[in-house]
Design a protein around this motif. Structure first.
Motif, PDB file in Angstrom:
ATOM      1  N   LYS A   1     -30.572 -18.698 -39.839  1.00  0.00           N
ATOM      2  CA  LYS A   1     -31.284 -18.357 -40.877  1.00  0.00           C
ATOM      3  C   LYS A   1     -32.970 -18.332 -40.648  1.00  0.00           C
ATOM      4  CE  LYS A   1     -28.918 -16.280 -44.304  1.00  0.00           C
ATOM      5  NZ  LYS A   1     -28.354 -16.568 -45.788  1.00  0.00           N
ATOM      6  N   ILE A   2     -33.088 -19.596 -39.809  1.00  0.00           N
ATOM      7  CA  ILE A   2     -34.860 -20.047 -39.696  1.00  0.00           C
ATOM      8  C   ILE A   2     -34.785 -20.052 -38.785  1.00  0.00           C
ATOM      9  CG2 ILE A   2     -36.446 -21.846 -39.814  1.00  0.00           C
ATOM     10  CD1 ILE A   2     -34.960 -22.915 -43.193  1.00  0.00           C
ATOM     11  N   TYR A   3     -33.836 -20.508 -37.630  1.00  0.00           N
ATOM     12  CA  TYR A   3     -34.458 -20.726 -36.272  1.00  0.00           C
ATOM     13  C   TYR A   3     -34.181 -19.327 -35.405  1.00  0.00           C
ATOM     14  CZ  TYR A   3     -33.716 -21.860 -31.438  1.00  0.00           C
ATOM     15  OH  TYR A   3     -33.659 -21.238 -30.005  1.00  0.00           O
ATOM     16  N   TYR A   4     -32.833 -18.394 -35.796  1.00  0.00           N
ATOM     17  CA  TYR A   4     -32.753 -16.696 -35.770  1.00  0.00           C
ATOM     18  C   TYR A   4     -33.948 -15.408 -36.246  1.00  0.00           C
ATOM     19  CZ  TYR A   4     -29.112 -18.949 -32.518  1.00  0.00           C
ATOM     20  OH  TYR A   4     -28.547 -19.162 -31.210  1.00  0.00           O
ATOM     21  N   ARG A   5     -34.102 -15.599 -37.677  1.00  0.00           N
ATOM     22  CA  ARG A   5     -35.114 -14.730 -38.146  1.00  0.00           C
ATOM     23  C   ARG A   5     -34.505 -13.502 -38.368  1.00  0.00           C
ATOM     24  NH1 ARG A   5     -40.383 -16.353 -38.932  1.00  0.00           N
ATOM     25  NH2 ARG A   5     -39.925 -14.046 -39.662  1.00  0.00           N
ATOM     26  N   ARG A   6     -32.888 -13.192 -37.819  1.00  0.00           N
ATOM     27  CA  ARG A   6     -32.370 -11.931 -37.646  1.00  0.00           C
ATOM     28  C   ARG A   6     -31.149 -12.354 -37.833  1.00  0.00           C
ATOM     29  NH1 ARG A   6     -31.681 -10.273 -32.562  1.00  0.00           N
ATOM     30  NH2 ARG A   6     -31.373  -8.278 -33.099  1.00  0.00           N
TER      31      ARG A   6
ATOM     32  N   SER B   1     -35.197 -18.155 -46.709  1.00  0.00           N
ATOM     33  CA  SER B   1     -34.739 -18.612 -45.918  1.00  0.00           C
ATOM     34  C   SER B   1     -34.702 -20.062 -46.292  1.00  0.00           C
ATOM     35  CB  SER B   1     -34.178 -19.113 -44.358  1.00  0.00           C
ATOM     36  OG  SER B   1     -34.627 -17.579 -44.393  1.00  0.00           O
TER      37      SER B   1
ATOM     38  N   SER C   1     -35.886 -12.592 -43.720  1.00  0.00           N
ATOM     39  CA  SER C   1     -37.024 -13.661 -44.198  1.00  0.00           C
ATOM     40  C   SER C   1     -37.409 -15.009 -44.042  1.00  0.00           C
ATOM     41  CB  SER C   1     -37.280 -12.876 -45.661  1.00  0.00           C
ATOM     42  OG  SER C   1     -38.443 -14.304 -46.325  1.00  0.00           O
ATOM     43  N   LEU C   2     -38.296 -15.808 -43.685  1.00  0.00           N
ATOM     44  CA  LEU C   2     -38.682 -17.256 -43.748  1.00  0.00           C
ATOM     45  C   LEU C   2     -38.556 -17.802 -44.612  1.00  0.00           C
ATOM     46  CD1 LEU C   2     -38.594 -19.139 -41.629  1.00  0.00           C
ATOM     47  CD2 LEU C   2     -41.242 -18.864 -41.260  1.00  0.00           C
TER      48      LEU C   2
ATOM     49  N   LYS D   1     -44.220 -22.220 -33.730  1.00  0.00           N
ATOM     50  CA  LYS D   1     -43.078 -21.771 -33.998  1.00  0.00           C
ATOM     51  C   LYS D   1     -41.403 -23.190 -34.030  1.00  0.00           C
ATOM     52  CE  LYS D   1     -39.525 -18.359 -32.989  1.00  0.00           C
ATOM     53  NZ  LYS D   1     -38.746 -17.714 -31.510  1.00  0.00           N
TER      54      LYS D   1
ATOM     55  N   LEU E   1     -39.968 -24.013 -37.825  1.00  0.00           N
ATOM     56  CA  LEU E   1     -38.678 -24.673 -37.420  1.00  0.00           C
ATOM     57  C   LEU E   1     -38.136 -26.487 -37.653  1.00  0.00           C
ATOM     58  CD1 LEU E   1     -35.553 -23.906 -37.193  1.00  0.00           C
ATOM     59  CD2 LEU E   1     -36.089 -24.533 -34.344  1.00  0.00           C
TER      60      LEU E   1
ATOM     61  N   GLY F   1     -34.043  -8.417 -40.063  1.00  0.00           N
ATOM     62  CA  GLY F   1     -34.337  -9.480 -40.080  1.00  0.00           C
ATOM     63  C   GLY F   1     -34.568  -9.764 -41.196  1.00  0.00           C
TER      64      GLY F   1
END
Lengths: 344, 115
Positions: free
Chosen positions: A251-256, A186, A182-183, A86, A90, A180
């Motif tokens: 956005k990438i870190y929290y994903r929501r 982002s 989207s990774l 993870k 990131l 959510g």
């Protein structure tokens, strides 16, 4: 005699291949025992085929060594592997994107100083510099993160610490897919912001040559924007691109949709609008030769074009209204999604 | 993975725990590695050398077996035998094995009654 030596050599090679994978303290004892067991499994005068059959029945040396090993051996233990991947997911895109921007800017600036600099050379050197810095940076990040996790894992093993957790460690379940982010989207957003931010800065600095040519009635104009306007664009592009990168990183870190993500979207959106208003309010946007050409050749029917950059409602104001409306919509959507996510 | 491979894998899992019981029980009499392999195979316990030899060493590391090298014969051999701790562990495992067997027989019997 030769035959016996060759057959004995095969057994010794097998025993060696097993024991070399074991801790130093275990090698001699395991080797001695394994050798004894192998000879017990063979008849008194074995032939090559019988030796091979016994060694094959014991299986691959690596597999057998794994059975003898007192503890499983791995670089990153399964307990922390999820956290490790993870963190990599990131950090690597962020490091790669930032270093790509820096490398591209530095490479382009270096290329622009060269005597025979042209657009192709500037772009190619900028791209190659950006890619090599991004790759090197990503490798460094991979190395240090892996090393950090491996050391922490060994330290944990030595301390004999066992995994402990409490019910308060359990994460909240995301309400639904809508909360959510989207990774993939982002990361693409991050990359595109970095790319176009870099290109914008290079263009405003005049490092990235931009060919513009407008010809009307024997008059040719080769510059689109006024030099002063381009200079004032540099900090605006840098700040708005930087805030855009922060928004994507959140956005990438929290994903929501969380409060920090929503704040990132609002700040970035407001900065974009503010930057646009600032630039639109500049006294001179287009180059003098372009403005003069439009004034003299287009005439009264298309006089509104000559009002670009001046007071009164005109095409530029229309563009600003569209951008403001789009930004308000984006910010309202972010707030709505965040409130919905927090309530769930 | 086809069904046969799945069954074989699950059989291996099923056997894994029972092998320890078989090895501890057999080592009430001293054995060296290959001799124990033959003894277990004669009793119908499917086991390979690459499973048994590391298992014996592991049980010794856990303090359940004792070992000694016999260098009297032409070829030195490492003999294992169960010790006092191993005996107590064996008794506890045997008791648990019997309980599991009774539960399983009741389960199988219940299912057979429902068919």
């Amino acid at each position: 005699m030769e035959r016996m030596r060759a057959m004995s050599n095969l057994i010794e090679r097998y025993v060696y291949d097993v024991t070399r994978r074991l801790p130093q303290a275990d090698r001699e004892e395991v080797g001695r025992e394994l050798r004894s067991n192998i000879f017990d499994m063979l008849p008194d005068e074995p032939d090559q085929g019988e030796i091979e059959a016994v060694l094959l029945s014991l299986g691959a040396p690596a597999r057998l060594a794994e059975q003898y090993r007192p503890r499983p051996r791995y670089l990153i233990s399964p307990a922390v592997y999820d956290s490790y991947t993870k963190l990599l997911g990131l950090v690597l895109p962020i490091v790669g994107s930032v270093l790509m921007v820096l490398g591209a800017v530095m490479g382009s600036l270096e290329a622009a100083k060269l005597p025979a600099a042209d657009a192709v050379r500037v772009i190619s050197l900028g791209v190659s510099s950006g890619v090599s810095m991004a790759f090197e940076g990503a490798l460094q990040a991979l190395f240090w993160i892996t090393l950090g996790f491996a050391i922490a894992d060994r330290y944990r093993d030595q301390q004999g610490k066992t995994e402990t957790w409490s019910l308060s460690d359990l994460p909240e379940i995301p309400a639904d897919e809508a909360s959510g982010i989207s990774l993939t989207e982002s990361i693409v957003e991050l990359g595109l912001t970095a790319l176009f931010g870099t290109l914008g800065i290079l263009f405003c600095l005049g490092v990235l040559p931009f060919v513009f040519a407008l010809r009307l009635e024997q008059i040719q104009v080769n510059t689109l924007f006024a030099p002063g306007f381009l200079r004032s664009c540099v900090p605006v592009v840098a700040v708005t691109a930087g805030l855009g990168l922060v928004e994507s990183a959140l956005k990438i870190y929290y994903r929501r949709w969380t409060v920090p993500v929503c704040a990132g979207v609002l700040v970035s959106g407001l900065a974009n609008v503010a930057g646009l208003f600032y630039l639109a309010g500049r006294p001179e946007i287009f180059s003098r030769e372009l403005s003069a050409l439009l004034d003299s050749t287009i005439g009264r029917d298309l006089a509104f074009l000559s009002q670009l950059g001046s007071r009164g409602f005109n095409l530029l104001h229309l563009v600003l209204v569209v951008v403001v409306v789009a930004t308000v919509f984006e910010c309202a959507s972010a707030v709505y999604k965040t409130v919905k996510s927090q309530r769930a | 993975m086809n069904e046969n491979e799945l069954i074989q894998g699950l059989i291996t899992e099923l056997r894994r725990g029972s092998l320890t019981l078989a090895v501890l029980g057999s080592l009430r009499r001293p054995h060296y590695g290959y001799a124990l392999l033959q003894t277990l195979q004669e009793l119908g316990i499917a086991i390979e050398g690459n499973t048994l030899y590391p298992l014996m060493r592991r049980l010794e590391g856990q303090g359940l077996l004792e070992s000694s090298w016999d260098t009297a014969e032409s070829r030195p051999r490492k003999y294992y035998r169960i010790n006092e701790t191993g005996e107590r562990v064996f008794d506890a495992l045997t008791l648990e094995w019997k309980r599991m067997q009774e539960s399983f027989e009741a389960f199988v019997g219940k299912d057979a009654g429902n068919e």
